[in-house]
Design a protein around this motif. Structure first.
Motif, mmCIF file in Angstrom:
data_model
loop_
_atom_site.group_PDB
_atom_site.id
_atom_site.type_symbol
_atom_site.label_atom_id
_atom_site.label_comp_id
_atom_site.label_asym_id
_atom_site.label_seq_id
_atom_site.Cartn_x
_atom_site.Cartn_y
_atom_site.Cartn_z
ATOM 1 N N GLN A 188 -7.455 9.913 19.032
ATOM 2 C CA GLN A 188 -6.110 9.569 19.478
ATOM 3 C C GLN A 188 -5.359 8.740 18.449
ATOM 4 O OE1 GLN A 188 -8.849 8.210 20.645
ATOM 5 N NE2 GLN A 188 -8.567 5.983 20.573
ATOM 6 N N GLU A 191 -3.707 11.059 15.898
ATOM 7 C CA GLU A 191 -2.657 11.764 16.637
ATOM 8 C C GLU A 191 -1.417 10.886 16.777
ATOM 9 O OE1 GLU A 191 -4.527 12.729 20.294
ATOM 10 O OE2 GLU A 191 -5.712 14.394 19.475
ATOM 11 N N GLU A 192 -1.613 9.626 17.129
ATOM 12 C CA GLU A 192 -0.487 8.712 17.272
ATOM 13 C C GLU A 192 0.178 8.441 15.921
ATOM 14 O OE1 GLU A 192 2.387 6.239 18.829
ATOM 15 O OE2 GLU A 192 1.078 7.715 19.804
ATOM 16 N N ARG A 195 2.464 11.211 15.178
ATOM 17 C CA ARG A 195 3.684 11.124 15.994
ATOM 18 C C ARG A 195 4.641 10.082 15.429
ATOM 19 N NH1 ARG A 195 0.110 12.327 20.439
ATOM 20 N NH2 ARG A 195 -0.417 10.118 20.691
ATOM 21 N N GLU A 196 4.104 8.936 15.007
ATOM 22 C CA GLU A 196 4.963 7.909 14.409
ATOM 23 C C GLU A 196 5.662 8.430 13.156
ATOM 24 O OE1 GLU A 196 2.486 3.881 15.708
ATOM 25 O OE2 GLU A 196 2.620 4.462 13.601
ATOM 26 N N ALA A 198 6.326 11.496 12.415
ATOM 27 C CA ALA A 198 7.296 12.525 12.788
ATOM 28 C C ALA A 198 8.621 11.904 13.197
ATOM 29 C CB ALA A 198 6.738 13.390 13.913
ATOM 30 N N LEU A 199 8.588 10.733 13.837
ATOM 31 C CA LEU A 199 9.827 10.065 14.236
ATOM 32 C C LEU A 199 10.617 9.573 13.034
ATOM 33 C CD1 LEU A 199 8.538 8.011 17.312
ATOM 34 C CD2 LEU A 199 9.969 10.074 17.347
ATOM 35 N N GLN A 232 -2.507 21.735 14.312
ATOM 36 C CA GLN A 232 -1.067 21.715 14.534
ATOM 37 C C GLN A 232 -0.332 21.871 13.205
ATOM 38 O OE1 GLN A 232 0.346 21.614 17.648
ATOM 39 N NE2 GLN A 232 -1.805 21.821 18.267
ATOM 40 N N SER A 638 0.221 4.422 11.606
ATOM 41 C CA SER A 638 0.740 5.083 10.401
ATOM 42 C C SER A 638 0.772 4.166 9.191
ATOM 43 C CB SER A 638 2.133 5.651 10.662
ATOM 44 O OG SER A 638 3.047 4.621 10.997
#
Length: 734
Positions: A188, A191-192, A195-196, A198-199, A232, A638
């Protein structure tokens, strides 16, 4: 004719950056016990200025302030003035940069520090103008600042001492609690982190966030690894777009090759023009990861060309590598300008190449008659151009460019070159050796392997102390500064990459020796602390205020459940082998900033050593690192991109292969070539020579492995399961 100022105490130093300041009217001293003793004896505070030779704004501050007689008089009359090369003394820089970030909310170079004679800082800033600029109250001038602090030291010293004690206490607490332990992290966390990122991802230009943009090559390397794990496409696409944008844009020297330091704009067009060895290493490695993921020639070529730049320009006598080329160079008008060596006018191109080739270059490489290079401060066009591409050239045009490029390079070499920082740094050389060795192995460049070997041999002879430890820096025939954890971690990684390329057991043996020394001298055996607020109450210099507010504290999130058994106790590696005199804390670096931290590099090394040798002690220490920094990962995943690369390797390790065969024989070479092309990422290979017993001692589990039927044989294992021995290169069980 006016005479230059008499030399100050920096004239006896070896660092090119310190020597640049040797004739300033400021009475500079190098960092060390002599400067601290002088401050105590004369009862004066310290004025500490930290920078590096390739730093453009460091040069600006020198010209504006340190060559100014009024500024020098104000400093000399009231302070012991200390100049620090941050690359030579990363420990000093780490402590005072952390103090600056704590008290101002930002950092950078030049770094400006006022401190007590014991080295406790009470005011920090980055660049300061020589005098206060009207209308800009948040950035006091150096003359006014020195006058104000000098008065406070004489009239209200208790206030300064209180502020310094507060900062020193917060520094000690910050580094003592740097490792925020928890359960072993799981999937996880990456994965997080994805996501960070990507923002923050810039979908138009690549990279993360607005300009200025820094390359941080471990970020795309992590995204590529996470894409492999997760299946992904989004992390992979972000990484490839970012690396492509840097390579095609002004961040890459299209004529002379190699990457510049960073981009001042969001488009990767307008760089700061210094070229640093550590950036070349990290970006070459990231491009190799991108090539492995895609097979795209652009990334293989980028890695090769970056290595070619380093071997052509940065190679020092003896085979190691200089640390950097400056951003500034003579501009042909009696002064210096940033990027003057690299930029072109359209008229220059047309005159040099003629109408056909000139039109091709000006069109394909985005040149404009009025120039595409804008002054960073004013934003106005300068009339000059930075060559850049919108996309890879088609094959025919690329061949044409490669016929033209040597002509442009020859013309450019006739211009005055930027200054070279001739320091040889053990950690940066280690990273570059690793990049060269991996490029040589994956792209069949034996010349690069030879260059990597020469550099390693230099560092491991000229930069070894009598007690077997490392020196950090070597310049002008003299080694200096005891090695840091960065040095050990980078050189262990270099030796492991060299072993992967040439399978010389002595490389593996030396890596083990250095890892043992790193464990002995730098490991913190303390139990990791619970997460502490990284933002401390910042001390304020009375009457002047802080430059900026401190950043808001980040709330910790719960780390994931462990994926394996508990790891041994420990809190990671300190940067230094002990607390240096004059520093209020012993630094420990965790996050991956512009370059990976020693703890991140060590995680990779320990996982590799555990698998190559079969010694579980290395794996247990790697797991101790994962547990020690689990809380850090949970708070800000990140920010630890290279560390996450190690986590991903731990979560899903690749195959382990032992090839038993005579080195250089056709059957052994065929097996190794097949492994190189067929094996998945993170495959580790040992080569056991039946006539050489050295590997038996390093990896005892290989002792009973033998060639089958008189042929070179591959033993391939994964997830504690081994396939039958294989001798046919076309039928390897991957």
């Amino acid at each position: 004719m006016p005479q230059p100022p008499a030399a100050n105490l920096l004239a006896a130093e070896k660092s090119p950056y310190l020597l640049q300041h040797a004739h300033n009217p400021v009475h500079w001293r190098p960092w060390g016990e002599a400067a601290l003793a002088a401050a105590r004896e004369q009862d004066r505070p310290l004025f500490i200025s930290i920078g590096y030779s390739a730093c453009h704004w460091c040069h600006v501050m020198e010209r504006e302030s340190f060559e100014d007689a009024e500024v020098a008089a104000a400093l000399n009359a009231q302070f012991i003035c200390v100049k620090v090369d941050r690359e030579e003394r990363p420990d000093v820089d780490a402590v005072f940069m952390t103090a600056c970030q704590m008290t101002t909310g930002r950092g950078g170079w030049p770094l400006t520090v006022f401190a007590t004679p014991d080295g406790e800082p009470f005011f920090t800033a980055t660049y300061l103008p020589p005098r206060t600029v009207p209308g800009r109250p948040g950035r006091p001038g150096l003359v006014e600042m020195a006058t104000h602090i000098g008065r406070l030291w004489r009239e209200d010293r208790a206030t300064l001492a209180k502020a310094a004690a507060q900062v020193a206490e917060h520094l000690a607490g910050y580094f003592a609690g740097a490792a925020k332990g928890g359960a072993l992290p799981g999937a996880q966390v990456p994965e997080e982190a994805a996501r960070e990122l990507a923002l923050r991802y810039d979908q138009r230009f690549g990279g993360f966030g607005p300009g200025p943009k820094f390359p941080a090559p471990h970020v795309p390397a992590f995204l590529l690894a996470e894409a492999r794990r997760s299946g992904q496409p989004a992390p992979r696409d972000m990484a490839l777009h970012t690396l492509s944008a840097m390579r095609l844009g002004g961040m890459f020297d299209q004529v002379g090759l190699g990457f510049f330091r960073y981009s001042t704009d969001e488009k990767w067009l307008l760089p700061h023009f210094e070229k640093m060895l550590c950036d070349q290493a990290g970006l070459a490695l990231a491009c190799l990861d991108a090539f492995a993921a895609t097979g795209a020639p652009l990334f293989a070529r980028s890695a090769e060309e970056t290595c070619d730049y380093v071997t052509r320009v940065l190679t020092a006598p003896g085979g190691a590598f200089h640390s950097a080329e400056d951003a500034d160079s003579p501009d042909g008008q009696g002064g210096h300008g940033e990027g003057a060596h690299y930029v072109w006018t359209t008229a220059e191109i047309m005159a040099l190449l003629g109408p056909d080739d000139g039109a091709f270059v000006t069109t394909r490489f985005g040149m404009q008659a009025g120039g595409n290079y804008r002054d960073e401060a004013t934003g106005q066009p300068t009339g000059a151009n930075i060559l850049h591409l919108r996309g890879p050239l088609p094959a025919a045009e690329d061949a044409r460019w490669e016929r033209i490029r040597p002509r442009l390079l020859a013309a450019r070499e006739a211009r005055p070159r930027p200054a070279m920082d001739t320091k040889i740094l053990a950690d940066w050389n280690g990273r570059m050796i690793a990049a060269l060795a991996r490029t040589a192995r994956l792209l069949d460049r034996p010349d690069l392997l030879e260059a990597a070997g020469r550099a390693a041999d230099f560092v491991l002879t000229a930069m070894v102390r009598p007690d077997g430890g490392l020196w950090h820096s070597w310049c002008a025939g003299q080694a200096a500064v005891p090695g840091t954890a960065d040095d050990y971690a980078a050189l262990v990684g270099a030796l492991l990459e060299l072993y992967a390329a040439d399978h010389d057991p002595d490389r593996l043996a030396r890596a083990l020796e250095l890892q043992r020394r790193m464990d002995q001298d730098f490991w913190d055996p303390a139990t990791p602390g619970a997460a502490q607020g990284e933002t401390q109450a910042a001390a304020e210099t009375p009457g002047m205020g802080k430059e900026h507010g401190a950043p808001a504290a980040t709330g910790a999130r719960q780390p994931g459940a462990p994926d394996a058994g508990a790891a041994p106790t420990g809190s990671g590696y300190f940067l230094t082998a002990g607390q240096a005199p004059g520093l209020p804390a012993r630094p420990k670096e965790v996050y991956d900033g512009a370059h990976p931290s020693a703890n991140s590099l060590a995680l990779d090394n320990l996982l590799t050593l555990g698998r190559l040798t079969g010694d579980p002690a290395h794996t247990r220490r790697a797991e101790a690192l994962l547990a020690a920094f689990s809380g850090n990962l949970a708070e800000n995943p990140s920010a630890h991109a290279h560390f996450l690369c190690g986590l991903l390797r731990w979560l899903a390790p690749g195959p382990d292969v032992v090839v038993v065969g005579t080195p250089g024989s056709p059957d052994t070479a065929a097996l190794l070539a097949a492994i190189r092309t067929q094996a998945p990422p993170d495959t580790l290979v040992l080569l056991k020579n039946p006539a050489d017993t050295r590997l038996d001692a390093l990896a005892p589990f290989t002792q009973d492995m033998a060639a089958q039927g008189g042929k070179a044989t591959a033993y391939i294992c994964r997830d504690q399961t081994c396939a039958p021995p294989a001798t046919d290169p076309a039928r390897l069980p991957f």
